[in-house]
Design an enzyme around this catalytic site. Sequence first.
Site, PDB file in Angstrom:
ATOM      1  CD1 TRP A  26      97.223  29.272  18.111  1.00 24.60           C
ATOM      2  CD2 TRP A  26      96.983  29.701  20.285  1.00 24.60           C
ATOM      3  NE1 TRP A  26      96.314  28.374  18.603  1.00 24.60           N
ATOM      4  CE2 TRP A  26      96.144  28.603  19.941  1.00 24.60           C
ATOM      5  CE3 TRP A  26      96.990  30.135  21.613  1.00 24.60           C
ATOM      6  CZ2 TRP A  26      95.334  27.957  20.872  1.00 24.60           C
ATOM      7  CZ3 TRP A  26      96.184  29.497  22.530  1.00 24.60           C
ATOM      8  CH2 TRP A  26      95.371  28.425  22.166  1.00 24.60           C
ATOM      9  NE  ARG A  27      93.410  28.855  14.055  1.00 24.33           N
ATOM     10  CZ  ARG A  27      92.485  27.906  14.144  1.00 24.33           C
ATOM     11  NH1 ARG A  27      91.195  28.208  13.965  1.00 24.33           N
ATOM     12  NH2 ARG A  27      92.820  26.657  14.413  1.00 24.33           N
ATOM     13  CD  GLU A  48     100.379  23.363  17.096  1.00 23.35           C
ATOM     14  OE1 GLU A  48     100.162  22.282  17.692  1.00 23.35           O
ATOM     15  OE2 GLU A  48      99.526  23.912  16.381  1.00 23.35           O
ATOM     16  CD  GLN A  53     100.751  14.158  26.640  1.00 20.64           C
ATOM     17  OE1 GLN A  53     101.775  14.707  27.019  1.00 20.64           O
ATOM     18  NE2 GLN A  53     100.530  12.872  26.812  1.00 20.64           N
ATOM     19  CB  THR A  54      97.354  21.177  27.701  1.00 26.09           C
ATOM     20  OG1 THR A  54      98.496  20.544  28.285  1.00 26.09           O
ATOM     21  CG2 THR A  54      96.742  22.090  28.746  1.00 26.09           C
ATOM     22  CG  LEU A  91     100.370  24.415  30.537  1.00 21.18           C
ATOM     23  CD1 LEU A  91      98.892  24.743  30.435  1.00 21.18           C
ATOM     24  CD2 LEU A  91     101.179  25.421  29.728  1.00 21.18           C
ATOM     25  N   GLY A  92     101.229  21.472  33.624  1.00 27.09           N
ATOM     26  CA  GLY A  92     101.490  20.045  33.556  1.00 27.09           C
ATOM     27  C   GLY A  92     102.525  19.647  32.523  1.00 27.09           C
ATOM     28  CE1 TYR A 131      99.634  18.273  15.329  1.00 27.03           C
ATOM     29  CE2 TYR A 131     100.761  19.199  17.239  1.00 27.03           C
ATOM     30  CZ  TYR A 131      99.729  19.231  16.315  1.00 27.03           C
ATOM     31  OH  TYR A 131      98.815  20.253  16.358  1.00 27.03           O
ATOM     32  CG  ASP A 149      95.430  17.207  16.239  1.00 28.91           C
ATOM     33  OD1 ASP A 149      94.712  16.668  15.351  1.00 28.91           O
ATOM     34  OD2 ASP A 149      95.120  18.280  16.792  1.00 28.91           O
ATOM     35  CB  CYS A 208      77.044  13.701  11.039  1.00 26.93           C
ATOM     36  SG  CYS A 208      78.125  12.578  11.969  1.00 26.93           S
ATOM     37  CB  CYS A 217      81.836  10.976   6.283  1.00 28.22           C
ATOM     38  SG  CYS A 217      82.289  10.176   7.847  1.00 28.22           S
TER      39      CYS A 217
END
Length: 351
Positions: A26-27, A48, A53-54, A91-92, A131, A149, A208, A217
């Site tokens: 999708w990008r 999105e 939650q997946t 997919l829930g 979001y 997110d 890191c 950071c």
Amino acid sequence: MSDPRDAPEPQVLLEWYDRHARDMPWRVGPSDRARGVRPDPYRVWMSEIMLQQTTVAAVKSYFEAFTNRWPTVSDLAKAEDADVMAAWAGLGYYARARNLLKCARVVHTEYGGVFPETYDALIALPGIGPYTAAAVASIAFDRPETVLDGNVERVMARLYDDHTPLPAAKPKLMDYASALTPEDRPGCYAQAVMDLGATICTPRNPACGLCPWRSACRAWTAGTARDLPKKTPKKRKPTRFGIAYIARRVDGALLLETRPDSGLLGGMLGWPGSDWNDAPEEAPPIHAEWRSIDEEARHTFTHFHLRLTVKTALVPMDRTPERGRFFAVETFDPAMLPTVMRKAFNLVSKP
């Protein structure tokens, strides 16, 4: 980070993203964006909604199946509800699928099949929250909206060594993220900070040494990165119980019902059953000699665990169900069912 020279610089992250962006169906990647290729808002929105939650790994095949079958938002708007719910099965979080259709139909009828570009217009659409509105406005339309997110929350908590536990920390983390969101290439930046959280600034064992923002950071400096973000302990999930009735007619047809639109698994096909509570009452959908199988179908939802007693029966051709309807064996595909219902079916299908 008392030295302002050590403040996180969006440009540093964008340069990292240009080299390390994840490839997703999708990008539109940074090299294509640089050549003027614009993301398709429909594909951004679809991804999105599916990603809520997946995991990315679980979503890819569903995204490709949906966009191949319904390549535009108007195609999806004209789809049958049952077809979309069946394609979503497994997919829930099925309210997302119902809202997916509602949103597609609003975009088709009220916007001529063209997604609005602004945060305010997007958040007014069914199923789009803060979001998702920010993500679509930023990624699809390059508007400087702040995307927050779970990945971004983790990055911000560590950048600023903020030990406020989630969810109470969310407003502060939003402030941090908003202050860093650039006017230049905000869509790429939103994806960059999410990629950083997903691939480098991971929940456990963050890499890191590979992080482009390491010098800025605070948690890396303090040695606290692995401990962040802090989270308020979750309450123990209760357990609910229920009964699923799987009736097979002598010709092989199976008795299924479409669940009510509201509530869990709303609008999905499933086995007729009882309510889910502490002590479910018998609610057989057809007169038959029901037998309980030895195993339970167990599944965990967001707020509770479910244990289903599975009962089976063989019924004659002339018997009419009180609920649901029979599906001929050649038209039935277990993939049409949500996961918990497939678990019940798998138990009775064991050799």
